[in-house]
Design an enzyme around this catalytic site. Structure first.
Site, PDB file in Angstrom:
ATOM      1  N   ARG A  73       0.827  -1.229   0.000  1.00 42.97           N
ATOM      2  CA  ARG A  73       0.000   0.000   0.000  1.00 42.97           C
ATOM      3  C   ARG A  73       0.854   1.269   0.000  1.00 42.97           C
ATOM      4  O   ARG A  73       0.540   2.232  -0.686  1.00 42.97           O
ATOM      5  CB  ARG A  73      -0.912  -0.009   1.224  1.00 42.97           C
ATOM      6  CG  ARG A  73      -1.991  -1.059   1.083  1.00 42.97           C
ATOM      7  CD  ARG A  73      -3.088  -0.834   2.110  1.00 42.97           C
ATOM      8  NE  ARG A  73      -4.230  -1.671   1.814  1.00 42.97           N
ATOM      9  CZ  ARG A  73      -4.600  -2.721   2.553  1.00 42.97           C
ATOM     10  NH1 ARG A  73      -3.908  -3.058   3.622  1.00 42.97           N
ATOM     11  NH2 ARG A  73      -5.647  -3.434   2.215  1.00 42.97           N
ATOM     12  N   HIS A 209       5.075 -25.331   2.230  1.00 37.15           N
ATOM     13  CA  HIS A 209       6.531 -25.375   2.049  1.00 37.15           C
ATOM     14  C   HIS A 209       7.132 -26.707   2.519  1.00 37.15           C
ATOM     15  O   HIS A 209       8.240 -27.045   2.147  1.00 37.15           O
ATOM     16  CB  HIS A 209       7.215 -24.166   2.695  1.00 37.15           C
ATOM     17  CG  HIS A 209       7.361 -24.253   4.184  1.00 37.15           C
ATOM     18  ND1 HIS A 209       6.350 -23.984   5.048  1.00 37.15           N
ATOM     19  CD2 HIS A 209       8.417 -24.593   4.960  1.00 37.15           C
ATOM     20  CE1 HIS A 209       6.759 -24.145   6.294  1.00 37.15           C
ATOM     21  NE2 HIS A 209       8.026 -24.509   6.271  1.00 37.15           N
ATOM     22  N   LYS A 213      10.315 -29.628   0.752  1.00 38.88           N
ATOM     23  CA  LYS A 213      11.560 -30.071   1.395  1.00 38.88           C
ATOM     24  C   LYS A 213      12.042 -31.329   0.678  1.00 38.88           C
ATOM     25  O   LYS A 213      11.260 -32.232   0.397  1.00 38.88           O
ATOM     26  CB  LYS A 213      11.314 -30.340   2.885  1.00 38.88           C
ATOM     27  CG  LYS A 213      11.026 -29.053   3.678  1.00 38.88           C
ATOM     28  CD  LYS A 213      10.872 -29.333   5.157  1.00 38.88           C
ATOM     29  CE  LYS A 213      10.316 -28.143   5.902  1.00 38.88           C
ATOM     30  NZ  LYS A 213      11.297 -27.139   6.263  1.00 38.88           N
ATOM     31  N   HIS A 271       0.995 -29.149   6.747  1.00 38.06           N
ATOM     32  CA  HIS A 271       2.260 -29.889   6.706  1.00 38.06           C
ATOM     33  C   HIS A 271       2.115 -31.350   7.150  1.00 38.06           C
ATOM     34  O   HIS A 271       2.543 -32.274   6.454  1.00 38.06           O
ATOM     35  CB  HIS A 271       3.308 -29.215   7.593  1.00 38.06           C
ATOM     36  CG  HIS A 271       3.426 -27.731   7.379  1.00 38.06           C
ATOM     37  ND1 HIS A 271       3.312 -27.152   6.137  1.00 38.06           N
ATOM     38  CD2 HIS A 271       3.656 -26.703   8.236  1.00 38.06           C
ATOM     39  CE1 HIS A 271       3.463 -25.841   6.251  1.00 38.06           C
ATOM     40  NE2 HIS A 271       3.667 -25.548   7.510  1.00 38.06           N
TER      41      HIS A 271
HETATM   42  C1  BG6 Z   1       4.873 -22.598   9.280  1.00 37.65           C
HETATM   43  C2  BG6 Z   1       4.140 -22.348  10.558  1.00 37.65           C
HETATM   44  O1  BG6 Z   1       3.987 -23.002   8.270  1.00 37.65           O
HETATM   45  O2  BG6 Z   1       5.835 -23.628   9.488  1.00 37.65           O
HETATM   46  C3  BG6 Z   1       5.103 -21.966  11.665  1.00 37.65           C
HETATM   47  O3  BG6 Z   1       3.208 -21.291  10.364  1.00 37.65           O
HETATM   48  C4  BG6 Z   1       6.186 -22.988  11.804  1.00 37.65           C
HETATM   49  O4  BG6 Z   1       4.422 -21.797  12.901  1.00 37.65           O
HETATM   50  C5  BG6 Z   1       6.815 -23.288  10.454  1.00 37.65           C
HETATM   51  O5  BG6 Z   1       7.156 -22.473  12.688  1.00 37.65           O
HETATM   52  C6  BG6 Z   1       7.782 -24.468  10.547  1.00 37.65           C
HETATM   53  O6  BG6 Z   1       8.469 -24.576   9.331  1.00 37.65           O
HETATM   54  P1  BG6 Z   1       9.943 -25.167   9.289  1.00 37.65           P
HETATM   55  O7  BG6 Z   1      10.263 -25.243   7.836  1.00 37.65           O
HETATM   56  O8  BG6 Z   1      10.813 -24.211  10.061  1.00 37.65           O
HETATM   57  O9  BG6 Z   1       9.875 -26.510   9.961  1.00 37.65           O
END
Ligand code: BG6
Length: 521
Positions: A73, A209, A213, A271
């Protein structure tokens, strides 16, 4: 195939691992494209997106024609945006930061301010995009990356559609959406409908994400490219499975989000359920995004719904108290900045899950995740059944430990197999030994680097499809709602584990009742 170095196998055994370094394994450089980041003044852009793009550039994996437009913004100039991103990249790479690489990379960074809910702002964005596409020759290929708070997803998606920016008229238009993807089934469905009104499913990249990995991707390769393991990957040979994602970090500065989310929304819906699906799915006929995602959905559909009338036998929740981490006192969750002193938000959960299908009948999956635990660790452990007949029982006093296969997601990424071997000497005496494969020293892309590359390549394998997103909410929404409704119970039991511990004692009981135990953190 080249032979890798001899790997130290730990314990009393040694062995050889063949590492694939075939030329075909090298990564392709994507076609020219641009990335438009919504939420460019935010934490995610600074910590992950720009540092990942910079690293891809530094290792020659970005297309030769490429640019980024950051949007937020506040109106700032291109050069102010570049300066602020330089700080972020320096923080991320410290001594690996190269001034000369940065000079070249930073010339590809631009900024334009966008009021997300003002339609006209997208016309300005379109004009800037068209002009820069001409200058940089990116052929109209674009990625829109939503790195804003989720409340802003809807206006951005709608306005991109209205401004014609989602239409693939010469060049692809992909959109990346970060978690959280909704906060329950209804909001996830609503978000899917909003997306579908402007983008087709092949344009939508729902990000998790963990899927990016390296070790998570390796679960499928390990299972389906080796003939050794698949025949025993079922209820006949496996006693139970444990999936652990433990963190040492607390809530940090994210209380605003975390207070309304809690650990099930934050870690399980995405995850951990993705890890569960990769571990439990059937082999697809072909290895492509659609078939793999089809198989994952079948797993989610086979997960037995939680019995809401008997939660204590399936669920343990926790919230961290103050404690000591690496010799330092850390506060209780309720004393973290922005957290209510009476908060009932869980920071730890352990779940017992059953998958009601032929392969997994009677095999419990124990899942746990928590913040402020003693170790940072993500792993899947497959616990095999004990041997059927103890022919050594008359000569040996100790019991024989069943085999355990450990898929280490992080840290020390790799795979370990615990098996029994005889001690040297004449007495019959067995030891548990570890055969270990480690990715240590291997070249690994960070999860964000990997998903950005895949999105540029149009590969949706590591992204969640709309039905996958909804099916996990189908399972977890009733559980979350029932747990939250038990407000009379939680305030009394929380906090129930110390920071720096391995979690609440009740989580130990969950397995003890079944005659099992968690692997130590
Ligand atoms: C995120 C969560 O998606 O994943 C976080 O919102 C968490 O709370 C993180 O800390 C953990 O990711 P990684 O890759 O550090 O294990």
């Amino acid at each position: 195939m080249a032979e890798g170095p001899l790997h130290d196998m730990g314990g009393n055994v040694s062995g050889k691992v063949i590492l694939g370094t075939k030329p075909g394994c090298r990564m392709d450089i994507p076609a020219p494209c641009s990335v438009v980041i919504f939420g460019a003044s935010g934490d995610l852009t600074r910590r992950k997106i720009i540092p990942s793009l910079y690293r891809l550039f530094a290792i020659d994996l970005l297309p030769s024609s490429f640019f980024v437009i950051g949007t937020a913004r506040t109106p700032i100039s291109d050069s102010a945006f570049r300066d602020s991103m330089q700080e972020a990249v320096k923080d991320a790479f410290s001594e690996d930061f190269s001034e000369s690489s940065w000079q070249v990379f930073s010339e590809m960074l631009y900024y334009t301010s966008v009021e997300y809910d003002v339609q006209d702002a997208y016309v300005g964005l379109r004009d800037k995009l068209l002009a820069l596409e001409k200058t940089h020759g990116t052929r109209g290929n674009r990625i829109y990356y939503l790195a804003t708070p989720p409340a802003v997803y809807e206006p951005v998606i709608k306005n991109l559609g209205i401004a014609g920016l989602s239409k693939e008229d010469g060049g692809y238009r992909h959109i990346v959406i970060e978690k959280p993807f909704g906060s329950d089934l209804e909001s996830a469905r609503h978000l899917n409908r909003t997306l579908a009104a402007s983008f087709a499913e092949h344009q939508i990249y729902r990000m998790d994400h963990y899927l990016a990995k390296e070790t998570v991707q390796n679960i499928l390769m390990f299972r389906f490219a080796n003939s050794l393991f698949e025949p025993v990957w079922n209820m006949r040979y496996i006693d139970h499975v444990q999936i652990t994602v433990s963190e040492t970090l607390g809530v940090e500065h994210r209380a605003g989000y975390y207070e309304t989310a809690g650990v099930i929304r934050d870690m399980f819906q995405n995850h951990i359920f993705q890890l569960l699906a990769m571990t439990a799915m059937e082999p697809p006929a072909i290895f492509n995004a659609e078939s793999v995602r089809d198989e994952k959905i079948k797993v989610f559909k086979s997960v037995r719904p939680f019995n809401l009338e008997d939660l204590p036998s399936q669920v343990v929740e926790g919230q961290y108290d103050k404690g000591t981490m690496e010799g330092k006192e850390v506060p209780a969750y309720r004393n973290e900045p922005g957290v209510s002193p009476e908060s009932t938000t869980p920071t730890y959960t352990a779940l017992k899950v059953h998958i009601d299908n032929w392969r997994w009948s009677g095999v419990p999956f124990y899942l746990r995740s928590g913040k402020r635990l003693s170790m940072r660790k993500a792993e899947i452990s497959i616990h095999f059944r004990p041997v059927p007949h103890l022919m050594f029982s008359h000569t040996m006093e100790e019991s024989i430990e069943p085999n355990v296969l450990i898929l280490r997601v992080q840290p020390d990424e790799g795979i370990g197999l615990h098996f029994q071997a005889k001690n040297s000497g004449s007495r019959v005496c067995l030891n548990t030994v570890l055969m270990n494969f480690s990715y240590q020293n291997a070249f690994l892309l960070d999860g964000y680097e990997r998903v950005l590359l895949d999105c540029m390549q149009g590969d949706q394998m590591l992204f969640v499809r709309s039905d996958g997103e909804e099916q996990t909410w189908v399972l977890l929404t009733p559980l979350i709602e029932r747990l939250a409704a038990d407000t009379d119970v939680r305030p009394g039991i929380f906090p129930n584990y110390s920071a720096g511990s391995s979690g609440p004692v009740q989580a130990e009981e969950l397995l003890k009742r079944d005659g099992r135990a968690w692997r130590p953190l």
